[in-house]
Motif scaffolding. Sequence first.
Motif, PDB file in Angstrom:
ATOM      1  N   LEU A 386      -8.372  -0.821 -12.718  1.00  0.00           N
ATOM      2  CA  LEU A 386      -7.850  -0.956 -11.354  1.00  0.00           C
ATOM      3  C   LEU A 386      -8.111  -2.668 -11.223  1.00  0.00           C
ATOM      4  CD1 LEU A 386      -9.201   2.179  -9.773  1.00  0.00           C
ATOM      5  CD2 LEU A 386      -6.665   1.475  -9.920  1.00  0.00           C
ATOM      6  N   ALA A 387      -9.234  -3.102 -11.340  1.00  0.00           N
ATOM      7  CA  ALA A 387      -9.560  -4.592 -11.113  1.00  0.00           C
ATOM      8  C   ALA A 387      -8.669  -5.292 -12.048  1.00  0.00           C
ATOM      9  CB  ALA A 387     -10.872  -4.720 -11.612  1.00  0.00           C
ATOM     10  N   GLN A 388      -8.506  -5.046 -13.114  1.00  0.00           N
ATOM     11  CA  GLN A 388      -7.499  -5.718 -14.017  1.00  0.00           C
ATOM     12  C   GLN A 388      -5.968  -5.933 -13.151  1.00  0.00           C
ATOM     13  OE1 GLN A 388      -6.807  -4.081 -17.936  1.00  0.00           O
ATOM     14  NE2 GLN A 388      -5.256  -5.775 -18.468  1.00  0.00           N
ATOM     15  N   LYS A 389      -5.626  -4.771 -12.617  1.00  0.00           N
ATOM     16  CA  LYS A 389      -4.176  -4.992 -12.139  1.00  0.00           C
ATOM     17  C   LYS A 389      -4.071  -5.088 -10.718  1.00  0.00           C
ATOM     18  CE  LYS A 389      -2.936  -3.300 -16.109  1.00  0.00           C
ATOM     19  NZ  LYS A 389      -2.172  -4.388 -17.116  1.00  0.00           N
ATOM     20  N   GLN A 390      -5.374  -5.481 -10.144  1.00  0.00           N
ATOM     21  CA  GLN A 390      -5.324  -5.725  -8.581  1.00  0.00           C
ATOM     22  C   GLN A 390      -4.427  -6.699  -8.171  1.00  0.00           C
ATOM     23  OE1 GLN A 390      -7.123  -3.902  -6.292  1.00  0.00           O
ATOM     24  NE2 GLN A 390      -6.134  -5.222  -4.877  1.00  0.00           N
ATOM     25  N   GLY A 391      -3.668  -6.669  -7.200  1.00  0.00           N
ATOM     26  CA  GLY A 391      -2.720  -7.847  -6.715  1.00  0.00           C
ATOM     27  C   GLY A 391      -1.529  -7.986  -7.304  1.00  0.00           C
ATOM     28  N   LEU A 392      -1.200  -6.944  -8.105  1.00  0.00           N
ATOM     29  CA  LEU A 392       0.212  -7.249  -8.699  1.00  0.00           C
ATOM     30  C   LEU A 392       1.309  -6.407  -7.915  1.00  0.00           C
ATOM     31  CD1 LEU A 392      -0.915  -6.867 -12.443  1.00  0.00           C
ATOM     32  CD2 LEU A 392      -0.569  -8.855 -11.122  1.00  0.00           C
ATOM     33  N   GLY A 393       0.793  -5.614  -6.956  1.00  0.00           N
ATOM     34  CA  GLY A 393       2.031  -4.763  -6.365  1.00  0.00           C
ATOM     35  C   GLY A 393       2.706  -5.402  -5.204  1.00  0.00           C
ATOM     36  N   ASN A 394       3.464  -4.811  -4.748  1.00  0.00           N
ATOM     37  CA  ASN A 394       4.320  -4.877  -3.526  1.00  0.00           C
ATOM     38  C   ASN A 394       3.487  -5.059  -2.097  1.00  0.00           C
ATOM     39  OD1 ASN A 394       6.249  -4.538  -1.122  1.00  0.00           O
ATOM     40  ND2 ASN A 394       7.555  -4.918  -3.007  1.00  0.00           N
ATOM     41  N   SER A 395       3.876  -6.009  -1.511  1.00  0.00           N
ATOM     42  CA  SER A 395       2.761  -6.215  -0.168  1.00  0.00           C
ATOM     43  C   SER A 395       3.332  -5.262   0.860  1.00  0.00           C
ATOM     44  CB  SER A 395       2.850  -7.856   0.105  1.00  0.00           C
ATOM     45  OG  SER A 395       3.935  -8.219   0.544  1.00  0.00           O
ATOM     46  N   ASP A 396       4.254  -4.669   0.879  1.00  0.00           N
ATOM     47  CA  ASP A 396       4.783  -3.914   2.056  1.00  0.00           C
ATOM     48  C   ASP A 396       3.923  -2.842   2.481  1.00  0.00           C
ATOM     49  OD1 ASP A 396       6.322  -1.876   3.541  1.00  0.00           O
ATOM     50  OD2 ASP A 396       7.985  -2.858   2.961  1.00  0.00           O
ATOM     51  N   ALA A 397       3.450  -3.260   3.744  1.00  0.00           N
ATOM     52  CA  ALA A 397       2.434  -2.185   4.275  1.00  0.00           C
ATOM     53  C   ALA A 397       3.022  -1.110   5.289  1.00  0.00           C
ATOM     54  CB  ALA A 397       1.821  -3.161   5.330  1.00  0.00           C
ATOM     55  N   SER A 398       4.470  -0.852   5.167  1.00  0.00           N
ATOM     56  CA  SER A 398       5.090   0.289   6.162  1.00  0.00           C
ATOM     57  C   SER A 398       4.624   1.858   5.721  1.00  0.00           C
ATOM     58  CB  SER A 398       6.473   0.172   6.102  1.00  0.00           C
ATOM     59  OG  SER A 398       7.026   0.181   4.722  1.00  0.00           O
ATOM     60  N   PRO A 399       4.422   2.175   4.487  1.00  0.00           N
ATOM     61  CA  PRO A 399       4.020   3.387   4.112  1.00  0.00           C
ATOM     62  C   PRO A 399       2.838   3.786   4.496  1.00  0.00           C
ATOM     63  CG  PRO A 399       4.873   2.374   2.178  1.00  0.00           C
ATOM     64  CD  PRO A 399       4.397   1.409   3.183  1.00  0.00           C
ATOM     65  N   ILE A 400       2.735   5.318   5.182  1.00  0.00           N
ATOM     66  CA  ILE A 400       1.514   5.885   5.510  1.00  0.00           C
ATOM     67  C   ILE A 400       1.600   7.120   4.357  1.00  0.00           C
ATOM     68  CG2 ILE A 400      -0.077   7.053   6.985  1.00  0.00           C
ATOM     69  CD1 ILE A 400       1.176   5.400   9.146  1.00  0.00           C
ATOM     70  N   PHE A 401       1.050   7.356   3.531  1.00  0.00           N
ATOM     71  CA  PHE A 401       0.780   8.514   2.606  1.00  0.00           C
ATOM     72  C   PHE A 401      -0.025   9.635   3.212  1.00  0.00           C
ATOM     73  CE2 PHE A 401       2.612   5.045  -0.063  1.00  0.00           C
ATOM     74  CZ  PHE A 401       3.551   5.853  -0.596  1.00  0.00           C
ATOM     75  N   ILE A 402       0.249  10.849   3.254  1.00  0.00           N
ATOM     76  CA  ILE A 402      -0.776  12.002   3.627  1.00  0.00           C
ATOM     77  C   ILE A 402      -0.692  12.933   2.440  1.00  0.00           C
ATOM     78  CG2 ILE A 402      -0.999  13.872   5.372  1.00  0.00           C
ATOM     79  CD1 ILE A 402       0.630  12.452   7.438  1.00  0.00           C
ATOM     80  N   VAL A 403      -1.825  13.035   1.928  1.00  0.00           N
ATOM     81  CA  VAL A 403      -1.903  13.823   0.724  1.00  0.00           C
ATOM     82  C   VAL A 403      -2.908  14.884   0.703  1.00  0.00           C
ATOM     83  CG1 VAL A 403      -1.239  11.624  -0.710  1.00  0.00           C
ATOM     84  CG2 VAL A 403      -3.612  12.353  -0.441  1.00  0.00           C
ATOM     85  N   GLY A 404      -3.211  15.627  -0.144  1.00  0.00           N
ATOM     86  CA  GLY A 404      -4.129  16.567  -0.229  1.00  0.00           C
ATOM     87  C   GLY A 404      -3.522  17.915  -0.773  1.00  0.00           C
ATOM     88  N   LEU A 405      -4.128  19.251  -0.468  1.00  0.00           N
ATOM     89  CA  LEU A 405      -3.583  20.404  -0.761  1.00  0.00           C
ATOM     90  C   LEU A 405      -2.716  21.255   0.268  1.00  0.00           C
ATOM     91  CD1 LEU A 405      -6.367  22.027  -3.037  1.00  0.00           C
ATOM     92  CD2 LEU A 405      -4.556  20.679  -3.792  1.00  0.00           C
TER      93      LEU A 405
END
Length: 658
Positions: A386-405
């Motif tokens: 996770l540290a190695q790949k940190q900062g490589l993603g898309n900066s879009d902050a619009s999604p709010i994910f709701i996860v769980g069971l």
Amino acid sequence: MLRDGHTELALAECKTAIVEYPEDANLLCLTAQCLMTLQRFDTAAKHADKARALHPNFPGGHEIHGDLLLVEGKYEEAIKSYEETKRLDPRRGKIEDKLKKARQLVKASTFHDGDTSSPNGYAAEINQATEFETNGEPEKAEAIYRDILRQNPNHVEAMRLLAVIAKAHKKYGDAELLLKRAVSLAPDYARAWLELSSTQQKQEKHEEAINSAQQVVNLTSNLPEAYMALANAYSKANQSEQSIENYRKVIEIVPKHPGAHSGLSHQLKTIGNQAEAIEVHRQNIAAHPDNTDAYWNMANMKTFRFEDHEVEAMEDLLDQGNLDDLGTAQLCNALGLEYEGRKNYKPAFKNFQNCNFAQRKLENYDPVENEIITKNIIEMFNEAYLAQKQGLGNSDASPIFIVGLPRSGSTLIEQILASHSQVEGTRELSELGRIVQALPKPHSRLDRFPDTLKGFKDESWAKFGQKYIDSTRKYRSDLPYFIDKNPNNFVFTGLLHLILPNAKIINARRHPLDSCFGSFKQLFASGQAFSYDLTEVGEYYLQYMSLMEHWHKVLPGKVLDVDYSNVVADLEHEVKRILDFCGLPFEEACLRFHENDRAVNTASSEQVRQPIYSSSVNLWKHYESDIGELIEVLEPLLVTLADEDRPTSLLNTTDQSA
């Protein structure tokens, strides 16, 4: 039966009678009509052809043959069949309307029998291929269709049939390409448009699916199947009002059409019109007393209660022993929910158990495979990776994910957030899972997540994030944030952090026994195959908890846990906590979430339209004597809880690891 829309039952009666009267003209034509209504056109044609061969002067055989030709886009031939029908029976009802329709289509048609794009030709080869498919040998049928296309690249029927095979193997992209080619060559070929709409729905290309279904209506507006296709396309696109309008059109043509009643009632429930939804379900049952789907859908509203005579009718249907596994599962689940609502927990559990015994036979679930996948995810998404790949993603902050069971309060959290002026409530989105499934398999076609990420280059992470944002744009307006509530996405938490590092992730949690038993007593429309056995659902919960604990360890602060019981106990505090995590200002509307009139598709749709209530907290205690195997599986977690949250059998047990 057929006139009342009870097509499957009508077909069963016809098949039984044909054994004794195999050459009866009426039976052959009725069978063909049933099969045509069920969109099993090729088999319908065989019965219609037999009727015409045995009884050349029977008008019904020529009329049903004309109906089949019309759907296939063979309008000139359909006219000939209708004219022969009229010659044999000049007063036959609606034959003039059918002739008029066919003649209009001829004028608008752009291909003819002599054209290379005509569906005609290669009849013997196609019949052979159809026989192979019937016998469970689709690969031989596929070879025939491909051979036809090598000889005649513009043969639209071979394209359509090849697309049907591709769709059966979930190769929706390939199927869509074939069908688009077919309708470009034969723009008036209704069956190709029908298949194209269905294929586009599978890919959630909603606007395209609607447009294709509209073409079916334009070409065959006298057939209820055309409006069903359009209604289903609108339903999948979450356009409830348009879907309702078209289901009503089906019912105008066939007043007792079971599928249209089912679809209509579901859409009415989705928009909050529960009273009319129940009325439509009851109309469906009155027309089709063995319609288990209608009973189950009423019970699945959760806040609904059956009348005593309806409970007796369901019990009688079960006692007759004529139901298939799905019908048994639906009725048992409906009865389980009803008895639970009446606080009669012993028969409730018995029915839940019978439901799941029937449904488990229909599911394909391997708990060992799930454990291996969980282990692989934890090993791959370690702190170093996770540290190695940190900062490589898309900066879009619009999604709010709701996860769980499932059944852990995710719909309640969604409704709270969707009541905020800056947040778009969407639906249970499947885009993330679909994109993951479509990732290239670097080593073998058997590769799966997370191994499919091993070939990712640095720029791939941002591209993945952008692809997700682009694919979900169709569900959004211009609000700055939107919700993706798909509980199963908890397995992708590490991936989400890398592709969309600014997105918010909320984990809906609940007491382990309430969470597991909530899933066990829910008959899901699809998916959640782990939930139909107490031991398997318990083991799945342990894997879920293992994975969530891992995400908290390697991504501290990335995921907000929201416990359902805390929301019930102190709504305002939890709402402020959720909004703070999402970087949103407090709004009173979030406390009045039940006043939000947005469409809700999940099983909790009626529950989240009520103020907060506590009756679902610790519901498991009413079933404690029946869920011993689940308690045993979850014991490592349960012994860590406070005494009031433990089963009585574990009150003298302490957490050995403490």
